[in-house]
Design an enzyme around this catalytic site. Structure first.
Site, PDB file in Angstrom:
ATOM      1  N   THR A 202       0.825  -1.216   0.000  1.00 20.20           N
ATOM      2  CA  THR A 202       0.000   0.000   0.000  1.00 20.20           C
ATOM      3  C   THR A 202       0.858   1.264   0.000  1.00 20.20           C
ATOM      4  O   THR A 202       0.347   2.357  -0.202  1.00 20.20           O
ATOM      5  CB  THR A 202      -0.915   0.051   1.248  1.00 20.20           C
ATOM      6  N   ASP A 346       1.094  -4.177  18.722  1.00 21.52           N
ATOM      7  CA  ASP A 346       0.979  -3.651  17.349  1.00 21.52           C
ATOM      8  C   ASP A 346       1.546  -2.233  17.275  1.00 21.52           C
ATOM      9  O   ASP A 346       1.020  -1.364  16.584  1.00 21.52           O
ATOM     10  CB  ASP A 346      -0.479  -3.680  16.843  1.00 21.52           C
ATOM     11  N   CYS A 653     -15.354 -12.062  10.271  1.00 20.41           N
ATOM     12  CA  CYS A 653     -16.162 -11.082   9.526  1.00 20.41           C
ATOM     13  C   CYS A 653     -15.976  -9.637   9.958  1.00 20.41           C
ATOM     14  O   CYS A 653     -15.936  -8.729   9.122  1.00 20.41           O
ATOM     15  CB  CYS A 653     -17.647 -11.429   9.642  1.00 20.41           C
TER      16      CYS A 653
HETATM   17 CA    CA Z   1      -0.149  -3.803  12.362  1.00 20.26          CA
END
Ligand code: CA
Length: 725
Positions: A202, A346, A653
């Site tokens: 990206t 993260d 989902c």
């Molecule tokens: Ca990440």
């Protein structure tokens, strides 16, 4: 039900993606494009005429915006001042081009000699006449739609690189493509990743010394991160640097990283991290530091997130959550700085790296500045990676401070959720994500699009590896009582929701303190641009494109575009007239994963807009599309079905279908028909749109159980909406 919505709100801060609307090709007439190309070409001897000398002098090249962050230093500052804090009320729309999809738009345009080059969702590329918006050419890399299921955070693309007559784009399926800048025709194409693994791209490639630098994404899905340099002319791979060690049993990679991995990184890893690749993707920031002839590379989080699963809870796991300095010619290691050793949240260091000369204690330091996800603003000496200072730019509760002697954080008790669940700020989405910040040398301030989005982390006792799906090893649970959260569980959840805010922070990097802050009621605000006109430009998720004074933050001007704006704006000048351009289009990780109850409409297609003084264009009338009403069936489902459905729904989902961008499952009419549902979920009937088949992960019975659960959600939602009438 309330519980499920709450869980879904917590999940909202995680960033997955599945199903995606990919819309029909734009059918602009080729003959019109040819005419426009001729018109744009008449004064410009050559398209895409960018070379090293031009990039080196980009700061004083006022007409152009030659690379992702305008110059190698990526300050996103332009000295242009024709548009300024005194005449800003005369700013109007010069032109706009509607795009072909409502997926997220994150690219910064590049402008070279009156031509704009820009990428859009699904890694498509356009060239336009920069003063008129006439499209010169379009390029579609024809990605496989199902690849969207590997894109953690939407099928976005952050921009192109332009070099020596060519335009370069990284594609969502991992290719690097060189296009002829004049025609948009493909010159070469290289596959940069193992196509068997869930890699995506990206980021905007960077052109440095005749090479094109490109990384990749996919840590959550299970990949091993690296950054590569390709020859700009031939597409030949010049070097590759892996950011984390591979399986030692496989021996060295024969890559530029071999020595650094063996000597520095390997001793910091434990267990069998290689089974999931280890993470460490280089998915956004790469800058060329001319002063030290080095490439500075931001490295991402670990895979899975949870350090206990990734590395037995031991070791720093180099080079995760680090900035790496590499030799741009060979890829050889020079130094590193790791912000979050043993990452378990993260916490990426892929956020923008900005180069600056800062006078600190009377001495000019050649520094880099970064506001990574972990909430601290870092000022680092580029000579050798020495930490100069680090202070929190948003509220954070995982570290008491960063020790300037060791360069390491002093963590707070239970920040690693070893003794039970912990609400941590910043959460996994970070205090700052990829949205570009900017630095104005006249005010001396950095303009950070920042946010607070808390997340409750808990060790997931039942964690199983899902290759190609999300892997955190974390359960996102109800918030326990803590210093930050008090009262009943319900009160604590409400407190957590109230913490979710966006900010525009004007940060003084020398004082390491905010000069002023604009607080917004929603996170995920756009990238910033600052100019010599004492201005900052920034978009908002509510569709406003705003200009503020750079010195005091006063709101001076605003334009309602009806599209959430995330991308970084750019400014340029053609025939003596200054323009400001920005892409609108909401999405990205929050667009996929975070419900936004404030808006009852489906996000419209994205739009590329340019503004100038006395611009008199207007947008096409906005005709909002209402979200469909929930329409559940009257079928009866068993309790066992609903329980299986609930579990699978939250596993597979919600990460993509929780936000406004993709179809909301509790409103989809497909829930009414078991055959249609199965055709989509198991047989991949909507693969071309980005909704991959889940045949590999779900049985037909489990897919049907999800349909049962979605019907229950739709019944609840219908009841709620009826009682609200
Ligand atoms: Ca990440």
């Amino acid at each position: 039900m309330a519980q499920n919505k709450i869980v879904s709100l917590f999940l909202s801060t995680i960033l997955l993606l599945e199903a995606c609307e990919r819309q029909a090709e734009d059918t602009t007439l080729a003959s019109e494009e040819a005419k426009a190309t001729e018109a744009a070409h008449k004064d410009s001897p050559r398209f895409g005429a960018v070379d090293e000398a031009r990039l080196s002098n980009a700061a004083s090249d006022l007409d152009n915006w030659l690379s992702y962050g305008r110059t190698y230093a990526e300050q996103r500052y332009s000295p242009l001042d024709q548009i300024n804090d005194e005449n800003i009320d005369e700013l109007g729309l010069a032109w706009a081009v509607e795009l072909d999809t409502n997926r997220g738009q994150e690219a910064t345009p590049i402008i070279v000699d009156g031509v704009m080059y820009i990428s859009t969702a699904w890694s498509k590329v356009m060239a336009l006449n920069a003063p008129t918006g006439d499209v010169l050419w379009r390029f579609d890399p024809e990605n496989i739609g199902a690849k969207a299921a590997h894109a953690c955070c939407d099928v976005v693309n952050r921009g192109v690189a332009v070099w020596n007559g060519k335009v370069y784009v990284g594609t969502i399926d991992g290719r690097l493509i060189a296009l002829d800048a004049a025609t948009g025709e493909k010159v070469w194409e290289e596959i940069t990743v193992d196509q068997e693994k869930p890699y995506t791209i990206t980021m905007a490639p960077r052109a440095v010394k005749g090479k094109i630098i490109i990384g990749n994404s996919g840590a959550e899905l299970g990949v091993r991160g690296y950054v590569s340099a390709y020859d700009a002319e031939t597409g030949d791979l010049v070097w590759r640097f892996y950011t984390v060690p591979g399986n030692p049993a496989d021996g060295p990679d024969g890559a530029a990283s071999d020595d650094a991995l063996t000597e520095l990184a390997l001793p910091t890893w434990h267990g069998e991290w290689w089974t999931l690749g280890g993470g460490g993707t280089v998915w956004d920031s790469v800058v060329y530091d001319e002063a030290f002839d080095q490439l500075l590379v931001g490295v991402g989080n670990g895979a899975p997130w949870n350090h206990r699963y990734r590395s037995n809870g031991e070791g720093d796991n180099l080079f995760l959550s680090s900035i790496l300095a590499l030799d741009p010619d060979t890829g050889a290691y020079k130094w590193h700085y790791q912000a979050s050793p043993g990452d378990t949240w993260d916490y990426t260091n892929t956020q923008q790296i900005t180069l600056v000369d800062l006078k600190i204690d009377g001495v000019v330091r050649k520094a880099l500045m970064q506001a990574p996800k972990n909430g601290f603003f870092y000022v680092i000496d580029r000579k050798d990676g020495t930490l100069i200072s680090a202070e929190p730019y948003v509220y954070q509760n995982w570290a008491e401070r960063i020790d300037l002697e060791t360069g390491r954080p002093v963590e707070t008790p239970n920040a690693r959720y070893l003794d039970g669940p912990q609400m941590v700020l910043p959460g996994g989405i970070g205090g700052h994500a990829w949205q570009p910040m900017s630095f104005n040398p006249e005010t001396g301030l950095v303009y950070i699009p920042a946010m607070t989005v808390p997340l409750v982390y808990a060790h997931n006792e039942d964690y199983e590896v899902h290759h190609g799906r999300w892997n955190t090893g974390v359960t996102f649970t109800d918030p326990p009582a803590s210093e930050d959260l008090k009262g009943t569980p319900e009160q604590r959840r409400a407190q957590m929701s109230a913490m979710q805010k966006g900010y525009l922070i004007a940060w003084d990097p020398v004082a390491q303190a905010p000069r002023w802050t604009v607080e917004r009621d929603w996170p995920w605000n756009g990238g910033t641009l600052t100019t010599g006109g004492n201005l900052i430009f920034e978009g908002t998720p509510d569709g406003e494109f705003e200009a503020r004074s750079a010195d005091d933050g006063k709101l001076l001007w605003s334009f309602q575009s009806h599209r959430g704006i995330m991308a970084g704006p750019a400014t340029y000048r053609v025939d003596g007239e200054q323009y400001v351009a920005v892409l609108g289009g909401y999405g990205g990780s929050m667009g996929m994963a975070t419900p936004d109850e404030r808006n009852k409409f489906i996000p419209p297609n994205g739009i590329l807009m340019a503004f100038k003084l006395n611009g008199a264009a207007s947008l096409a009338p906005y005709e909002p599309l209402e979200r469909p009403a929930p329409a559940p069936t009257n079928e009866t489902f068993t309790a066992a079905q609903l329980e299986t459905g609930r579990e699978k729904y939250f596993t597979y989902c919600t990460i993509c279908h929780n936000g406004p961008t993709n179809p909301e499952l509790d409103r989809t009419p497909y829930m009414q028909n078991a055959n249609a549902w199965r055709a989509i979920v198991i047989d991949g009937a909507l693969e071309a749109n980005g909704m991959a088949s889940f045949d590999e992960y779900l049985t037909a019975e489990e897919a049907e159980a999800i349909r049962a659960y979605v019907n229950m959600l739709a019944r609840d939602l219908a009841g709620k909406e009826k009682s609200a009438e």
